[in-house]
Design an enzyme around this catalytic site. Structure first.
Site, short mmCIF file in Angstrom:
data_model
loop_
_atom_site.label_atom_id
_atom_site.label_comp_id
_atom_site.label_asym_id
_atom_site.label_seq_id
_atom_site.Cartn_x
_atom_site.Cartn_y
_atom_site.Cartn_z
N ASP A 109 0.84 -1.20 0.00
CA ASP A 109 0.00 0.00 0.00
C ASP A 109 0.87 1.25 0.00
OD1 ASP A 109 -2.15 -1.68 0.12
OD2 ASP A 109 -2.60 -1.30 2.24
N ASP A 161 -11.22 -5.36 6.43
CA ASP A 161 -10.36 -6.53 6.58
C ASP A 161 -10.18 -6.90 8.05
OD1 ASP A 161 -10.06 -6.36 3.84
OD2 ASP A 161 -8.29 -5.07 4.01
O1 RIB Z 1 -8.99 -3.13 2.24
C1 RIB Z 1 -7.84 -2.36 2.19
C2 RIB Z 1 -6.91 -2.94 1.17
O2 RIB Z 1 -7.48 -2.81 -0.11
C3 RIB Z 1 -5.58 -2.26 1.07
O3 RIB Z 1 -4.62 -2.83 1.90
C4 RIB Z 1 -5.25 -2.36 -0.41
O4 RIB Z 1 -4.10 -3.10 -0.68
C5 RIB Z 1 -6.47 -2.94 -1.06
O5 RIB Z 1 -6.33 -4.28 -1.31
#
Ligand code: RIB
Length: 312
Positions: free
Chosen positions: A17, A256
């Site tokens: 990221d 996540d």
């Molecule tokens: O949900 C966040 C994630 O979305 C980030 O870490 C980025 O890499 C994308 O996959």
């Protein structure tokens, strides 16, 4: 205290990221100064594996990275965090997945993902991890890898009687008939909207959307609704589990955090409603820190927060 250690296997993406914090976005042809920058490991799959590991699971990752600077670093990061990485392989002549991310002053983010090696996670590659997948308490999937790999993994899990959680992120059209066997289907508002074609602006909309998904044969749906909480829906009824108020600075990766932690709480044998509520708190806390994986907390710290704030 955890009742049992959950074994979570994430079949999914690993990205790096590149996050820019800014108050304004440049117009076409314009150059502006951003406020600050953060480089960190991300990818929805990897983030979920990290959240699971931090929450106390035996976490494993099945993924593909490129043979650039980021590939070996991503594998080292999994190992450093105690995540099983035997099934994370480097693919030649491909870039590792990357995500340029822009975060506004209110913590709202915009993300562009360049999938790179994540697209090389084929059904055949997942098949090679069958012995690991067979032993999982929960297999966790998202949409940053090829759809045919998702369909294949759902079938494989069904064959071996392993529960599957599918987080359809980022939003993408999917053949619902091919994912009927998932045990938990967990979209956010925009993902649910993209899949069903039904707008999700209110809790009522969310209920209608969840009903629609159940009518298509999905067993259990959890619609995550940000500050409004999470709607748990199944043939037994619907339950809106409220969110927790926090001072949010960066919401990247909150979804996540929810998925990874929920898989662990459920895998430990906690009741479903409590697992959702705990995941709501874990996700909320992640928005109080900058970055994705960097903003996730470890289990001991979470347990202290849960003790203070739990409504159970
Ligand atoms: O949900 C966040 C994630 O979305 C980030 O870490 C980025 O890499 C994308 O996959």
């Amino acid at each position: 205290m955890a009742k049992k250690k959950a074994r979570i296997v994430v079949v999914g993406s690993a990205n790096v990221d590149l996050t820019t914090f800014t108050d304004q976005f440049p117009k076409p042809g314009e150059t502006l100064f951003g406020k600050s920058f953060d480089l960190g490991f991300g990818g929805k799959g990897a983030n979920q594996a990290v959240a699971a590991a931090y929450c106390g699971a035996e976490a494993h990752m099945v993924a593909r990275v490129g043979d650039d600077l980021f590939g070996p670093a991503s594998i080292r990061n999994f190992k450093k965090l105690g995540i099983g990485a035997k099934n994370v392989k480097m693919v030649k002549n491909v870039s590792t997945g990357v995500a340029p991310i822009f975060v506004e002053a209110n913590g709202q983010n915009r993300i562009l993902v360049v999938k790179g090696a994540n697209d090389k996670l084929t059904p055949k590659a997942v098949g090679k991890a069958t012995s690991l997948l067979k032993k999982a308490d929960m297999i966790v999937l998202q949409f940053e890898i090829p759809l045919e790999t998702i369909y294949y993994t759902v079938k494989l899990a069904k064959k071996h009687n392993v529960p599957v959680l599918l987080n359809p992120a980022p939003a993408m059209k999917v053949d619902l008939a091919k994912i009927q066997d998932v045990d938990y289907f967990i979209p956010n508002e925009s993902e649910a909207e993209a899949i069903t074609g039904k707008a999700v602006k209110t809790v009522d909309d969310a209920k209608k959307c969840a009903e629609h998904l159940l009518s298509k044969g999905l067993k259990r749906v959890i619609l995550t609704l940000g500050e409004r909480g999470a709607l748990l829906a199944s043939k037994d009824g619907m339950d809106l589990m409220p969110s927790f108020k926090v001072k949010s600075v960066d919401s990247t990766g909150a979804g996540d955090a929810f998925i990874g932690s929920f898989a662990v709480f459920l895998g430990e044998g906690l009741p479903e409603r409590e697992a959702v509520s705990r995941a709501n708190l874990y996700a909320a806390i992640s928005t109080t820190g900058i970055g994705t994986q960097k903003s996730f907390i470890k289990r001991r710290k979470f347990d202290r927060a849960w003790k203070k704030r739990s409504r159970a």
